[in-house]
Motif scaffolding. Structure first.
Motif, PDB file in Angstrom:
ATOM      1  N   ARG A  80      33.242  47.345  51.402  1.00  0.00           N
ATOM      2  CA  ARG A  80      33.626  47.656  50.018  1.00  0.00           C
ATOM      3  C   ARG A  80      33.055  49.006  49.587  1.00  0.00           C
ATOM      4  O   ARG A  80      33.718  49.784  48.899  1.00  0.00           O
ATOM      5  N   ARG A 173      38.673  47.266  30.004  1.00  0.00           N
ATOM      6  CA  ARG A 173      37.735  47.648  31.068  1.00  0.00           C
ATOM      7  C   ARG A 173      38.334  48.691  31.995  1.00  0.00           C
ATOM      8  O   ARG A 173      37.689  49.686  32.304  1.00  0.00           O
ATOM      9  N   GLU A 219      39.279  40.228  34.591  1.00  0.00           N
ATOM     10  CA  GLU A 219      37.998  39.669  35.048  1.00  0.00           C
ATOM     11  C   GLU A 219      36.944  39.769  33.960  1.00  0.00           C
ATOM     12  O   GLU A 219      37.156  40.400  32.922  1.00  0.00           O
ATOM     13  N   GLY A 221      33.125  40.996  32.575  1.00  0.00           N
ATOM     14  CA  GLY A 221      32.481  42.301  32.657  1.00  0.00           C
ATOM     15  C   GLY A 221      31.660  42.502  33.907  1.00  0.00           C
ATOM     16  O   GLY A 221      31.512  43.617  34.408  1.00  0.00           O
ATOM     17  N   SER A 222      31.105  41.413  34.446  1.00  0.00           N
ATOM     18  CA  SER A 222      30.298  41.570  35.662  1.00  0.00           C
ATOM     19  C   SER A 222      30.598  40.518  36.713  1.00  0.00           C
ATOM     20  O   SER A 222      29.768  40.257  37.587  1.00  0.00           O
ATOM     21  N   SER A 223      31.765  39.909  36.619  1.00  0.00           N
ATOM     22  CA  SER A 223      32.121  38.901  37.637  1.00  0.00           C
ATOM     23  C   SER A 223      33.622  38.660  37.626  1.00  0.00           C
ATOM     24  O   SER A 223      34.302  38.983  36.644  1.00  0.00           O
ATOM     25  N   LEU A 242      37.503  44.037  40.537  1.00  0.00           N
ATOM     26  CA  LEU A 242      36.688  44.290  41.728  1.00  0.00           C
ATOM     27  C   LEU A 242      36.939  43.182  42.753  1.00  0.00           C
ATOM     28  O   LEU A 242      36.928  42.005  42.402  1.00  0.00           O
ATOM     29  N   THR A 246      31.838  37.116  46.393  1.00  0.00           N
ATOM     30  CA  THR A 246      31.589  35.714  46.021  1.00  0.00           C
ATOM     31  C   THR A 246      32.917  34.983  45.824  1.00  0.00           C
ATOM     32  O   THR A 246      33.076  33.832  46.242  1.00  0.00           O
ATOM     33  N   CYS A 280      32.381  34.540  38.764  1.00  0.00           N
ATOM     34  CA  CYS A 280      31.675  34.457  40.049  1.00  0.00           C
ATOM     35  C   CYS A 280      31.244  35.841  40.508  1.00  0.00           C
ATOM     36  O   CYS A 280      31.978  36.819  40.376  1.00  0.00           O
ATOM     37  N   THR A 282      27.687  37.922  42.915  1.00  0.00           N
ATOM     38  CA  THR A 282      26.473  37.788  43.723  1.00  0.00           C
ATOM     39  C   THR A 282      25.244  37.363  42.909  1.00  0.00           C
ATOM     40  O   THR A 282      24.476  36.518  43.337  1.00  0.00           O
TER      41      THR A 282
HETATM   42  C1  LIG Z   1      33.008  43.794  37.551  1.00  0.00           C
HETATM   43  C2  LIG Z   1      32.546  42.874  38.619  1.00  0.00           C
HETATM   44  N1  LIG Z   1      33.421  41.978  39.101  1.00  0.00           N
HETATM   45  C3  LIG Z   1      33.054  41.122  40.081  1.00  0.00           C
HETATM   46  C4  LIG Z   1      31.778  41.128  40.617  1.00  0.00           C
HETATM   47  C5  LIG Z   1      31.421  40.162  41.688  1.00  0.00           C
HETATM   48  O1  LIG Z   1      31.423  40.781  42.943  1.00  0.00           O
HETATM   49  P1  LIG Z   1      30.521  40.174  44.106  1.00  0.00           P
HETATM   50  O2  LIG Z   1      30.892  38.747  44.236  1.00  0.00           O
HETATM   51  O3  LIG Z   1      30.889  40.956  45.300  1.00  0.00           O
HETATM   52  O4  LIG Z   1      29.114  40.344  43.678  1.00  0.00           O
HETATM   53  C6  LIG Z   1      30.852  42.065  40.154  1.00  0.00           C
HETATM   54  C7  LIG Z   1      29.487  42.177  40.714  1.00  0.00           C
HETATM   55  O5  LIG Z   1      28.760  41.301  40.958  1.00  0.00           O
HETATM   56  C8  LIG Z   1      31.232  42.940  39.137  1.00  0.00           C
HETATM   57  O6  LIG Z   1      30.366  43.824  38.650  1.00  0.00           O
END
Ligand SMILES: Cc1ncc(COP(=O)(O)O)c(C=O)c1O
Length: 346
Positions: A80, A173, A219, A221-223, A242, A246, A280, A282
């Motif tokens: 990635r 976003r 999605e 903001g962070s998962s 992204l 996970t 979901c 990491t």
């Molecule tokens: C915007 C966003 N989407 C999804 C994820 C999940 O990605 P990953 O499962 O690879 O951590 C993250 C980071 O954890 C993220 O910042």
């Protein structure tokens, strides 16, 4: 070293000891260094400060039940980062170098790798930073690749808890055909302000819609987003989210459980029909969502609509089962049938 209370770790910029780094210049990577200075020196004209030429990854190392140490799926993060670096026009370490430097970071910070039994791990943060001094908007083949780390707690302790999310009507976003599917720092900059307002109102997460029509779920903001409907695990197909490792893992786990996995556009109204919803990633593996409010203006009091999945704090059975399977594999309590654990001597 001060004794760490492994049970009370959060997800913080905890200062550890060793930083592993290499510098790409004149067409090659410098020999990998391990330093304890914990600082970088950059020219004030460096690309990163003005044009956000930087990207990163996030992955975890675990001390397992039998005493072995493992990094979870590092080759996925290496791939990635290579994709993101290509988008930014940056040089990128190959998979072997990426994984080797992650291993060295775990070894160089072994005292921060939480012992088994505390639901905690060592979070690794590989960083690729554009350091060439310039004004022009053109790629330049110079960068620092560094791997840093911090011990991280499970966030929930041993038990998952659900929390609220909000769809902000006045924030997006990622643009269509934009940078949303790459792990670049700039994508996160745009979420700081809406996160501030969301948190002040008791929402743990922001859920973004596709910005062109605002009809589909993108999605958090962070998962990534997933929904459970009957025997189905459903997650958005969108060019601007992204590609979460996970989420990929959860899809494989769901298939192992005999669930049907659907990756397709999800219309906003479909939220009404999900029995469980989660984020979901990491850091927390799964963030179960109790309800989602739509707010036309995030800062204003009006809630246009609410979708409820479960009482606050409670968690649906499928989310619990998926979480237990992934964390069980990460901590070496369950058989790693897919070969996701990358073992190292430490
Ligand atoms: C915007 C966003 N989407 C999804 C994820 C999940 O990605 P990953 O499962 O690879 O951590 C993250 C980071 O954890 C993220 O910042």
């Amino acid at each position: 070293m001060k004794q760490i209370d492994w049970n009370s770790l959060g997800f913080d910029a905890y200062r550890t000891r060793t930083v592993v780094l290499s510098h790409f210049k004149d067409g090659q990577w410098s020999p990998v260094e391990e330093t304890e200075t914990f600082s970088f020196t950059f020219d004030p004209f460096a690309q990163v400060f003005h044009y956000a030429i930087s990207c990163f990854e996030g992955l975890k190392a675990f001390r397992q039940k039998d005493g072995r140490a493992a990094i979870f799926r590092p080759e996925e993060n290496a791939a990635r980062m290579a994709r993101t670096a290509e988008y930014l026009g940056m040089p990128c370490p190959d998979k072997e170098m990426f994984i080797d430097m992650c291993e060295r970071c775990v070894k160089g910070n072994a005292e921060f790798l939480p012992p088994y039994g505390h639901q905690a791990s060592l979070y690794l943060r590989p960083l690729l930073v554009g350091m060439h001094p310039q004004m022009q908007l053109v790629p330049y083949p110079e960068a620092i690749f560094a791997v840093i780390c911090a011990p991280a707690g499970s966030y929930y302790g041993a038990h998952l808890k659900s929390c609220a999310a909000v769809i902000p009507g006045n924030y997006d976003r990622a643009a269509p055909k934009g940078s949303g599917s790459y792990k670049i720092g700039a994508n996160y900059a745009a979420t700081f302000k809406p996160y501030k307002f969301a948190h002040e109102q008791g929402y743990a997460e922001l859920l973004y819609l596709n910005s062109s029509t605002r009809e589909y779920i993108d999605e958090f903001g962070s998962s990534n987003f997933f929904g459970i409907k009957g025997n189905k695990y459903i997650t958005p197909l969108s060019d601007s989210v992204l590609p979460s490792i996970t989420n990929k893992t959860l899809q494989e786990v769901a298939a192992d459980f005999g669930m049907e996995v659907e990756k397709r556009p999800i219309r906003l109204e479909e939220l009404d029909s999900f029995e469980e919803v989660g984020g979901c990633g990491t850091a927390v593996v799964i963030t179960p969502i109790s309800h989602i409010d739509i707010k036309p203006v995030l800062e204003a009091p009006e809630v246009a609509r609410e979708f409820r999945f479960c009482p606050d704090g409670e968690v649906g059975p499928v989310s619990k089962k998926l979480y237990a399977r992934i964390t069980g594999i990460q901590f070496g309590e369950l058989e790693d049938t897919h070969g996701w654990c990358h073992y190292l001597d430490v």
